[in-house]
Scaffold this motif. Structure first.
Motif, PDB file in Angstrom:
ATOM      1  N   UNK A 121       0.831  -1.199   0.000  1.00  0.00           N
ATOM      2  CA  UNK A 121       0.000   0.000   0.000  1.00  0.00           C
ATOM      3  C   UNK A 121       0.868   1.253   0.000  1.00  0.00           C
ATOM      4  N   UNK A 122       0.318   2.347  -0.510  1.00  0.00           N
ATOM      5  CA  UNK A 122       1.009   3.633  -0.524  1.00  0.00           C
ATOM      6  C   UNK A 122       0.573   4.464   0.662  1.00  0.00           C
ATOM      7  N   UNK A 123       1.516   5.219   1.196  1.00  0.00           N
ATOM      8  CA  UNK A 123       1.242   6.087   2.345  1.00  0.00           C
ATOM      9  C   UNK A 123       1.828   7.471   2.049  1.00  0.00           C
ATOM     10  N   UNK A 124       0.975   8.483   2.049  1.00  0.00           N
ATOM     11  CA  UNK A 124       1.406   9.866   1.828  1.00  0.00           C
ATOM     12  C   UNK A 124       1.702  10.492   3.185  1.00  0.00           C
ATOM     13  N   UNK A 125       2.899  11.084   3.319  1.00  0.00           N
ATOM     14  CA  UNK A 125       3.324  11.666   4.586  1.00  0.00           C
ATOM     15  C   UNK A 125       3.773  13.106   4.386  1.00  0.00           C
ATOM     16  N   UNK A 126       3.756  13.875   5.472  1.00  0.00           N
ATOM     17  CA  UNK A 126       4.224  15.261   5.450  1.00  0.00           C
ATOM     18  C   UNK A 126       5.722  15.301   5.703  1.00  0.00           C
ATOM     19  N   UNK A 127       6.422  16.128   4.924  1.00  0.00           N
ATOM     20  CA  UNK A 127       7.864  16.295   5.117  1.00  0.00           C
ATOM     21  C   UNK A 127       8.179  17.339   6.170  1.00  0.00           C
ATOM     22  N   UNK A 128       7.317  18.347   6.300  1.00  0.00           N
ATOM     23  CA  UNK A 128       7.488  19.423   7.269  1.00  0.00           C
ATOM     24  C   UNK A 128       6.167  19.654   7.980  1.00  0.00           C
ATOM     25  N   UNK A 129       6.242  20.308   9.132  1.00  0.00           N
ATOM     26  CA  UNK A 129       5.033  20.609   9.906  1.00  0.00           C
ATOM     27  C   UNK A 129       4.653  22.069   9.692  1.00  0.00           C
ATOM     28  N   UNK A 165      -0.092  20.576   5.716  1.00  0.00           N
ATOM     29  CA  UNK A 165      -1.318  19.924   6.141  1.00  0.00           C
ATOM     30  C   UNK A 165      -2.366  19.964   5.034  1.00  0.00           C
ATOM     31  N   UNK A 166      -2.404  21.069   4.275  1.00  0.00           N
ATOM     32  CA  UNK A 166      -3.345  21.177   3.164  1.00  0.00           C
ATOM     33  C   UNK A 166      -2.955  20.250   2.020  1.00  0.00           C
ATOM     34  N   UNK A 167      -1.685  20.198   1.686  1.00  0.00           N
ATOM     35  CA  UNK A 167      -1.221  19.347   0.601  1.00  0.00           C
ATOM     36  C   UNK A 167      -1.342  17.864   0.939  1.00  0.00           C
ATOM     37  N   UNK A 168      -1.326  17.536   2.222  1.00  0.00           N
ATOM     38  CA  UNK A 168      -1.362  16.141   2.663  1.00  0.00           C
ATOM     39  C   UNK A 168      -2.632  15.460   2.163  1.00  0.00           C
ATOM     40  N   UNK A 169      -3.785  16.030   2.487  1.00  0.00           N
ATOM     41  CA  UNK A 169      -5.044  15.424   2.068  1.00  0.00           C
ATOM     42  C   UNK A 169      -5.281  15.521   0.572  1.00  0.00           C
ATOM     43  N   UNK A 170      -4.862  16.644  -0.037  1.00  0.00           N
ATOM     44  CA  UNK A 170      -5.069  16.833  -1.471  1.00  0.00           C
ATOM     45  C   UNK A 170      -4.331  15.795  -2.298  1.00  0.00           C
TER      46      UNK A 170
END
Length: 225
Positions: free
Chosen positions: A94-102, A107-112
């Protein structure tokens, strides 16, 4: 916390309305310094972004840095991630999208980008479709080669070229099925068809989505005698 005392002497002020002197006595007022505390903004993790993306067995994933390519039986799509997010592949496949910075933008790009990636995987494996319906006397649709021809009550038929990657079917001359592997292109072409004659609220004539509910209005009543 340091404090200072300001004392004001009694002064005589002339009232503009009463025309007399009034004695005002102001007592000592303590002034306290106010300190501001800065708090770091906590960005909550996106509920959509943290969900894993299941990859079917007939889909091939290729990742190079911030680029990802998805290939399936229906087509091939590519996407470039911004620096705020990244994609990893787990042992289960499975693929998992993660945030590189906080940051707030991360946070907006994470869900998009999780949604965009999932649409790519579903699109090349199953595809997307939009169904439209023509309602009105004489309204009909036909296919002529790679063109969709619509008769919508104008003085001339409307001819639309079908873009690459999009398949169009006409059922019973009044039902149109738009399908393809790119969800954005499918939705855009279906919206363009509907734009030629949106459903009107009085009789419901026009081009509407199959699952669309048109709110009807009551026509003007004649003058009562």
């Amino acid at each position: 916390m340091a404090s200072s005392i300001i004392s004001l002497q009694t002064s005589n002020l002339r009232s503009a309305f009463l025309g007399e002197k009034t004695g005002i006595c102001v007592s000592s007022i303590p002034i306290t310094r106010v300190s501001l505390v800065r708090k770091a903004i906590e960005c909550k993790e996106s509920r959509i972004g943290k969900q894993p993306i299941t990859v079917p067995s007939n889909v091939t994933i290729t990742m190079e840095g911030q680029d990802i390519k998805v290939k399936g039986p229906l087509g091939e799509m590519a996407l470039t991630y911004p620096r705020e997010v990244k994609v990893d592949r787990e042992e289960s496949g499975a693929l998992r999208v993660r945030k590189s910075v906080e940051t707030r933008r991360a946070n907006q790009m994470h869900g998009l980008f999780r949604t965009l990636t999932d649409n790519m995987v579903v699109g090349v494996s199953k595809g997307f479709e939009k169904r439209l319906q023509l309602i009105g006397v004489g309204y009909r649709a036909t296919l002529e080669g790679k063109d969709l021809v619509l008769s919508l009550g104008f003085s001339h038929p409307v001819r639309m070229a079908i873009p690459d990657g999009i398949q169009v079917k006409v059922e019973e001359n009044t039902r149109i099925v738009v399908s393809g592997y790119d969800k954005s292109d499918v939705g855009q072409f279906a919206a363009t068809i509907r734009k030629w004659r949106p459903p009107e609220p009085y009789k419901g004539k026009g081009v509407k989505y199959a699952d669309e509910v048109v709110r009807r209005k009551e026509g003007k009543a004649g003058k009562k005698k």
